[in-house]
Enzyme design. Structure first.
Site, PDB file in Angstrom:
ATOM      1  N   CYS A   1       0.809  -1.222   0.000  1.00  0.00           N
ATOM      2  CA  CYS A   1       0.000   0.000   0.000  1.00  0.00           C
ATOM      3  C   CYS A   1       0.843   1.274   0.000  1.00  0.00           C
ATOM      4  O   CYS A   1       0.325   2.362  -0.263  1.00  0.00           O
ATOM      5  CB  CYS A   1      -0.949   0.001   1.193  1.00  0.00           C
ATOM      6  SG  CYS A   1      -1.947  -1.491   1.281  1.00  0.00           S
TER       7      CYS A   1
ATOM      8  N   ASN B   1     -10.408  -0.383  -0.324  1.00  0.00           N
ATOM      9  CA  ASN B   1      -8.962  -0.216  -0.211  1.00  0.00           C
ATOM     10  C   ASN B   1      -8.312  -0.779  -1.480  1.00  0.00           C
ATOM     11  O   ASN B   1      -8.351  -1.988  -1.709  1.00  0.00           O
ATOM     12  CB  ASN B   1      -8.494  -0.980   1.036  1.00  0.00           C
ATOM     13  CG  ASN B   1      -6.996  -0.954   1.238  1.00  0.00           C
ATOM     14  OD1 ASN B   1      -6.235  -0.672   0.325  1.00  0.00           O
ATOM     15  ND2 ASN B   1      -6.570  -1.279   2.445  1.00  0.00           N
TER      16      ASN B   1
ATOM     17  N   HIS C   1      -3.156   7.004   2.011  1.00  0.00           N
ATOM     18  CA  HIS C   1      -3.644   5.703   1.537  1.00  0.00           C
ATOM     19  C   HIS C   1      -5.036   5.465   2.133  1.00  0.00           C
ATOM     20  O   HIS C   1      -5.248   5.641   3.339  1.00  0.00           O
ATOM     21  CB  HIS C   1      -2.668   4.604   1.969  1.00  0.00           C
ATOM     22  CG  HIS C   1      -3.246   3.235   1.848  1.00  0.00           C
ATOM     23  ND1 HIS C   1      -3.893   2.804   0.716  1.00  0.00           N
ATOM     24  CD2 HIS C   1      -3.297   2.192   2.728  1.00  0.00           C
ATOM     25  CE1 HIS C   1      -4.315   1.566   0.903  1.00  0.00           C
ATOM     26  NE2 HIS C   1      -3.970   1.169   2.115  1.00  0.00           N
TER      27      HIS C   1
END
Ligand code: ACO
Length: 320
Positions: free
Chosen positions: A111, A277, A247
């Site tokens: 990520c 996500n 993020h």
């Protein structure tokens, strides 16, 4: 020599899945997902691939920046869900977009991937090696999640975001990044097992494992640390920052970070409710939304921050 983002793009699959759709597959509910992580829906591929979304986002960023693919001298794709072992996704994108003068490679930093790619480009720019980079975060996480594990499958989505970054001496730039492999097991997934004439292994079908609470604690500690360090190193106050482009793991992480930094939530744009996500793709997708919505003007200082598998983190202070 520093870095300026001159164009952005994003690409999402056509198909999306609501929380109610998920509740037909696993024992969950719209209420649980929304209240715990703020996600309402996510895009899940049917016909798209990591490469096709990466190339689509790239072409949009190129058009937005008004550059020619032939001017690009560096392509980095951040991904943990590449379609092929070789050629790299970056080399496949190079082929699709006709960026024949570029050096292209992939980077795996989960990520944090897109921000680590940006920081890598920044280092190349400072060294005078490259001048114009195409940076992409692209993920098809639906390939790797365990669709029978309600603790993880509700969190993730597919998509890609891209940016054109150019060397520019006139702008302020800073970076912070790091890893903690010792705690890496908090987000874990096996690759291909050894299989050769001496060792035989079954290919296991287990998906991504996550220790949710460990990841939460890590995230809400590391992001404020990165922001404070960037401000300190570059002699600026948090009030000088227009947006924190974090993020998009989940909305509670973002709210907790805002609180810990003592910064208003309005400075933390959120789109996790629409996309879930998307790992390395989340920061460039959000950046593209801000850019195309006209929310960024020349001179704005923003902080990008990715955090996740590794464990890893990367943050960058950039001037628009
Ligand atoms: N629907 C309904 N119930 C669920 C679901 C679901 N989708 N998932 C878990 N539960 C249940 C569990 O089974 C458990 O039930 P039990 O008490 O009967 O055993 C209960 O909810 C609590 O489960 P926990 O896992 O302890 O839930 P927690 O309070 O830790 O919340 C969460 C989970 C929201 C994932 C939280 O840990 C978190 O926000 N972690 C951050 C992780 C994250 O965002 N990761 C993203 C990937 S990594 C990254 O991008 C950095």
């Amino acid at each position: 020599m520093c870095i300026r983002i001159t164009g952005t793009g994003r690409s999402l699959p056509e198909n999306f899945m609501t929380n109610d759709d998920l509740a037909e597959i696993v024992d969950t509910s719209d209420e649980w997902i929304k209240s715990r992580v703020g996600i309402e829906r996510r895009y899940i591929v049917k016909n798209e691939t990591t490469t096709s979304m990466a190339a689509d986002a790239a072409l949009k960023a190129i058009e937005n920046a008004g550059v020619s693919p032939l001017d690009i001298d560096l392509i980095i794709v951040a991904s943990v869900t590449n379609d092929k072992v070789t050629p790299s996704t970056a080399c496949q994108v190079q082929d699709i977009i006709g960026a024949e003068n570029a050096m292209a490679f992939d980077l795996n930093s989960a990520c944090s991937g897109f921000v680590v790619a940006l920081n890598t480009a920044m280092a190349y720019f400072k060294a005078g090696i490259y001048k114009k980079a195409l940076l992409i975060g692209a993920e098809t996480l639906s390939k790797i999640v365990d669709w029978s594990d309600r603790g993880t499958c509700v969190l993730f989505g597919d998509g890609a975001g891209a940016a054109i970054a150019e060397a520019d001496e006139s702008v302020m730039t800073g970076l912070v990044q790091g890893t903690d492999g010792i705690r890496g097991k908090a987000l874990d997934m096996d690759g291909m097992p050894i299989n050769n004439p001496f060792v035989k292994n079954e290919i296991s079908g287990s998906g991504l494992f996550m220790d949710g609470q460990a990841v939460f604690k890590f995230a809400v500690k590391i992001v404020p640390k990165c922001v404070n360090k960037l401000c300190e190193d570059n002699n600026i106050d948090k009030s000088d920052i227009k947006y924190y482009v974090l993020h998009q793991a989940n909305s509670r992480i973002i709210q907790t970070v805002a609180k810990r930094l003592g910064e208003p939530e309005e400075k933390f744009p959120v789109n996790v409710h629409k996309y879930g996500n998307t790992s390395g793709a989340s920061v460039p997708i959000l950046l593209d939304e801000l850019n195309r919505d006209g929310k960024l003007v020349k001179g704005d200082k923003i902080i990008l921050c990715g955090f996740g598998g590794g464990l890893s983190w990367g943050a960058a202070l950039i001037e628009w």
